[in-house]
Design an enzyme around this catalytic site. Structure first.
Site, PDB file in Angstrom:
ATOM      1  N   GLU A  57       0.819  -1.209   0.000  1.00  0.00           N
ATOM      2  CA  GLU A  57       0.000   0.000   0.000  1.00  0.00           C
ATOM      3  C   GLU A  57       0.860   1.270   0.000  1.00  0.00           C
ATOM      4  O   GLU A  57       0.551   2.257   0.665  1.00  0.00           O
ATOM      5  CB  GLU A  57      -0.979  -0.008   1.183  1.00  0.00           C
ATOM      6  CG  GLU A  57      -2.010  -1.120   1.062  1.00  0.00           C
ATOM      7  CD  GLU A  57      -3.182  -0.968   2.020  1.00  0.00           C
ATOM      8  OE1 GLU A  57      -3.266   0.078   2.687  1.00  0.00           O
ATOM      9  OE2 GLU A  57      -3.993  -1.886   2.108  1.00  0.00           O
ATOM     10  N   GLY A  58       1.940   1.227  -0.746  1.00  0.00           N
ATOM     11  CA  GLY A  58       2.851   2.368  -0.849  1.00  0.00           C
ATOM     12  C   GLY A  58       4.066   2.165   0.020  1.00  0.00           C
ATOM     13  O   GLY A  58       3.991   2.287   1.241  1.00  0.00           O
TER      14      GLY A  58
END
Length: 556
Positions: A503-504
């Site tokens: 998620e990043g």
């Protein structure tokens, strides 16, 4: 004597300039005060004060006279900055525009209104949510043996999967009207933390459908028909979702995905319909090996103008929803991400899908990046911070207990000052993580999609998790290294890279989202100035830039 008078006049003029900025006088009054001070110093103290006074007077006149101000300051600044700025793609523009801001904007601006913050409602579980935590979640935890799941089964047991589906763990965010739980962000966080205290595998398996997945995208952007088709199945577990974003050469740089959808006519269920010819290769997709419905991000092209706009051929990132059973889709072998949650590949070559498979329909062609940024922002603030909070609080309990019973030199190691330094950090960080949970979920419960705040939550929560677990490993020592059913740290330690990366990745999250997007979204003028510098209508943009620039300078 003359030198003393010159120094005195200079001091007076600099003090006046400081006062103008400190007390935030407006441009007109500030300029008049500066001019008057320079003239009075020259008359009553010494004419030599004009050495500094004349430049101050000239600058004040420029600031007072609008045509001079624009010609001598705003226009040169506009020309220099517009030439220095790299061109901004539609995707980059949408990424910066995506999401909303909440309390983090106050922090970025440097003058938070603490009374306003104190008035935000304290997150609480509803009666239904508390009952779910005390009953269904407790029952699920009792069914989980992470040692057996991780080292022997390499999957959740069938009865656990069935329990997760039957009890609605995959539909926490789905409205009750579609058969879901419709729980708050705070409830989702508490649920995921409690599951993670027993099994990371089970927590990730429940987390993904409730964060970045087709359910979240459908809720916000889906057509009525799409919602009615998929949301009930996602809520009751008859449909298992996954979302394909990452490609072999495009991880953090999701805008570089090579996957494509070409608008064309094709045959579908015996009819000639408008649709997309899809080519994609996705990697590291959680739940892909067992998914029944696949969300895909790809770049949409319309070379023949079939969508109605002959002047536009490249639409940008788009999201579509496809059944996993669709002809031509290949679900590849499982990956091994260091934990046995389901993760694998999704591929397709020259697959034709109808145009109504785009999430939200044809009108959402090219809007996928904004959709992903906003939906990922919400999930990023709940799921991974919940895992980090569970790790922090379990470390506080278990490492503290171990330090009390473990003795060296006939003394509990918890009495050693070096150990106390580590365990006190664990305690304070666990408290911080829990406080962070309340703050972030409070913001999410207010509505909106605060992308910067949730990026901060993901980054700082997972980095704190890494710190806490490392402290725990130092205290527990060899007991935390030797693998076995009684080792309460090793599997969490092994999972840290997953939390840091997904998620990043944290370096990207810190650099691009917290600092980059944060400065843009939370500054009152910067983003609008950037848009003006990119404008094609330079004359009109310069007029607006002239006003904004001096507001920016006054604000600074």
């Amino acid at each position: 004597m003359t030198l003393v008078l010159i120094l005195l006049s200079l001091l007076i003029q600099f003090v006046v300039l400081w006062a103008i900025f400190y007390f935030e006088l407006n441009r007109k009054i500030g300029s008049i005060v500066a001019i008057a001070t320079a003239i009075l110093c020259a008359i009553f103290i010494t004419p030599w004060s004009f050495v500094v006074g004349i430049p101050i007077i000239l600058m004040s006149i420029i600031l007072l006279v609008a045509p001079l101000r624009e010609a001598l300051i705003a226009k040169p600044a506009f020309n220099i900055l517009s030439k220095a700025m790299p061109s901004m793609s539609i995707t980059e523009r949408e990424a910066l525009e995506a999401g909303t801001s909440w309390w983090e904007k106050e922090l970025f601006m440097g003058a938070p209104d603490w009374q306003k913050f104190d008035q935000y409602p304290y997150p609480k579980l509803s009666v239904e949510e508390q009952s779910f935590v005390d009953n269904e979640v407790q029952q699920l935890c009792a069914m989980l043996d992470e040692w057996k799941i991780h080292h022997k089964d390499k999957n959740l047991p069938p009865e656990v999967w069935q329990f997760i589906k039957d009890k609605g763990f995959l539909g926490l965010i789905i409205p009750k009207s579609f058969g879901g739980k419709e729980f708050s962000a705070f409830a989702q966080s508490r649920i995921m933390s409690k599951i993670a205290s027993r099994s990371l595998t089970a927590a990730v398996s429940c987390m993904v459908p409730n964060s970045l997945g087709p359910g979240e995208l459908l809720l916000h952007y889906g057509t009525t028909a799409q919602k009615q088709r998929y949301l009930p199945g996602l809520a009751n577990g008859t449909e298992i979702p996954c979302f394909g974003l990452t490609s072999p050469e495009a991880g953090s740089d999701a805008g570089a995905i090579p996957d494509t959808g070409i608008v064309c006519y094709g045959s579908y269920q015996g009819q000639e319909v408008l649709g997309l010819k899809m080519n994609f290769s996705k990697r590291w997709i959680t739940l892909a090996p067992i998914a029944t419905v696949i969300g895909l991000a790809f770049k949409l092209y319309d070379p023949d103008g079939l969508l109605g706009d002959k002047s536009k051929s490249e639409y940008g990132i788009t999201c579509a929803l496809i059944p996993a059973s669709h002809e031509g889709i290949k679900i590849g072998a499982r990956h091994n991400p260091g934990a046995p949650f389901m993760n694998g590949t999704v591929e397709g070559t020259d697959i034709f899908i109808p145009i109504d498979r785009i999430i939200g329909g044809q009108q959402n062609a090219g809007k996928g990046w904004r959709m992903l940024m906003e939906c990922l922002g919400v999930g990023r603030g709940i799921s991974l911070p919940a895992l980090a909070t569970a790790a922090g609080e379990m470390s506080y309990l278990l490492v503290g207990a171990f330090a009390s019973v473990r003795q060296q030199f006939k003394v509990s190691v918890g009495h050693f000052e070096g150990v106390q330094e580590a365990t006190s950090d664990i305690a304070s960080d666990a408290y911080m993580l829990e406080s962070f949970r309340y703050m972030v979920t409070c913001g999410l419960n207010q509505g909106g999609t605060p992308a910067v705040m949730t990026a901060m939550a993901k980054y700082y929560a997972t980095e704190t998790m890494r710190k806490v677990i490392n402290h725990g490993m130092d205290v527990v020592g060899g007991r935390a290294i030797q693998l076995g059913p009684r080792n309460f740290l090793a599997l969490t330690y092994q999972s840290i890279p997953v939390a840091i990366t997904v998620e990043g990745a944290n370096i990207l999250t810190r650099s691009l989202m917290i600092f980059g997007q944060g400065s843009m979204r939370c500054h009152p003028y910067l983003f609008e100035e950037l848009q003006l510098l990119q404008s094609d209508d330079k004359a009109s943009a310069l007029k607006k830039f002239n006003t904004l620039l001096f507001k920016h300078l006054a604000y600074t």
